[in-house]
Design an enzyme around this catalytic site. Structure first.
Site, mmCIF file in Angstrom:
data_model
loop_
_atom_site.group_PDB
_atom_site.id
_atom_site.type_symbol
_atom_site.label_atom_id
_atom_site.label_comp_id
_atom_site.label_asym_id
_atom_site.label_seq_id
_atom_site.Cartn_x
_atom_site.Cartn_y
_atom_site.Cartn_z
ATOM 1 C CG ASP A 1 -16.994 -14.800 18.368
ATOM 2 O OD1 ASP A 1 -16.484 -15.465 19.280
ATOM 3 O OD2 ASP A 1 -18.201 -14.473 18.339
ATOM 4 C CD GLU B 1 -19.620 -18.055 20.576
ATOM 5 O OE1 GLU B 1 -20.133 -17.001 20.997
ATOM 6 O OE2 GLU B 1 -19.451 -19.065 21.289
#
Length: 326
Positions: A194, A237
């Protein structure tokens, strides 16, 4: 009769195969006068060589020849999967039904008996060429359809921005690889990644810059992965990598290479330059608490949670992580 156009725009090529030179000369003269390009061979071996050099659009093939006879030549041509469809008209002095059947069973598409009736011969040639060109068009359409289907398949499993596997397909791959791992006893690792503080990047520089960062991060992950690894965009993301035949320690090494590469990369969008970091969680099967694909994924996610809340820009293994809060 005007010259028959070939599929590639050139003249139509007819291969005449006969061991009697006079027969070859007669057919060559007759067909050439009708606008066809005539190639000749005087035996079966030579005929196969001509076909291998440049496949003709049609073959007039004598049955009775020394060495390889017409039946054998026809069978070899029809059995060669590398060749396109080539109509074969067997030319025979035989008229018994069994001989005709044998010729058709060898792969020939039609037959004509000697002595020639040239009007009949030309009619059969035209009919076979129409079939040939229609078959070529069908083959081309099928190839185009196959290509479109492959593109649609790729679109259905690929994230449009990053070109990695999409969320849905990643789940399918994880289940498939987990089942394979359970059968074979080989380990499998999952790495969740992430990007840190990505929302603030979008807020500061805008979504186009954010898209550049996502795309280049995906490229870093792909370049770090092996050919057998399966990286995907898990959402937003967040990225995932499924690593077959990989334990937790090796999965950590993969994640660390990704982390270091992201940290050292300058993301550029025009004049804008951005530095990013990434947090990673790693889990593997077999290991305690990873006995299903869902449990394996949850373990990697819990490790990612620990990496995020432990200061970011780090890799945490599931065996070292505390369970994430519900």
């Amino acid at each position: 009769m005007t010259s028959t156009a070939a599929p590639d725009g050139g003249s139509t090529r007819i291969l005449v195969v006969d061991d009697v030179p006079d027969n070859v000369d007669i057919l060559e003269a007759r067909l050439s006068s009708r606008g066809y390009q005539v190639v000749t061979a005087t035996n079966g071996e030579e005929a196969l060589e001509r076909v291998g050099e440049e496949p003709p659009h049609l073959i007039l093939l004598d049955v009775m020849m020394p060495g390889l006879d017409g039946h054998q030549v026809a069978r070899r041509i029809k059995d060669d999967a590398k060749l396109p469809f080539i109509p074969i008209i067997l030319v025979t002095a035989l008229s018994e039904a069994d001989d005709v059947v044998q010729g058709l069973e060898s792969g020939a598409d039609d037959y004509i008996s000697k002595p020639y009736n040239f009007r009949e011969l030309e009619a059969r040639v035209r009919a076979m060429l129409r079939i040939k060109f229609l078959q070529d068009e069908l083959d081309q359409k099928n190839r185009e359809l196959e290509l479109v289907n492959k593109r649609l398949k790729k679109l259905s499993i690929t994230d449009g921005l990053t070109e990695l596997f999409n969320h849905r397909h990643v789940h399918q791959l994880l289940h498939d690889e987990f089942e394979r791992s359970a059968r074979t006893g080989e380990s499998i690792a999952v790495v969740m990644m992430d990007l840190d503080r990505f929302k603030s990047v979008n807020d500061t520089y805008g979504h186009p810059t954010g898209d550049v960062i996502l795309y280049e991060t995906a490229k870093i992950i792909t370049e770090t992965a092996r050919e057998i690894d399966m990286p995907g965009r898990y959402g937003g993301e967040e990225f995932i990598a499924i690593l077959p035949d990989t334990g937790e320690e090796a999965g950590e090494h993969f994640a660390e290479r990704v982390r270091a590469a992201v940290e050292g990369h300058v993301f550029r969008d025009g004049a804008t330059e951005v530095r990013m970091t990434v947090s990673c969680g790693v889990a593997a099967f077999p290991a305690p608490g990873t006995d299903t694909p869902e449990a394996l994924l949850k373990a990697a996610d819990s490790a990612l949670y620990q990496a995020k809340h432990g200061g970011r820009n780090r890799v945490v293994r599931a065996s070292q992580a505390e369970p994430a809060p519900e």
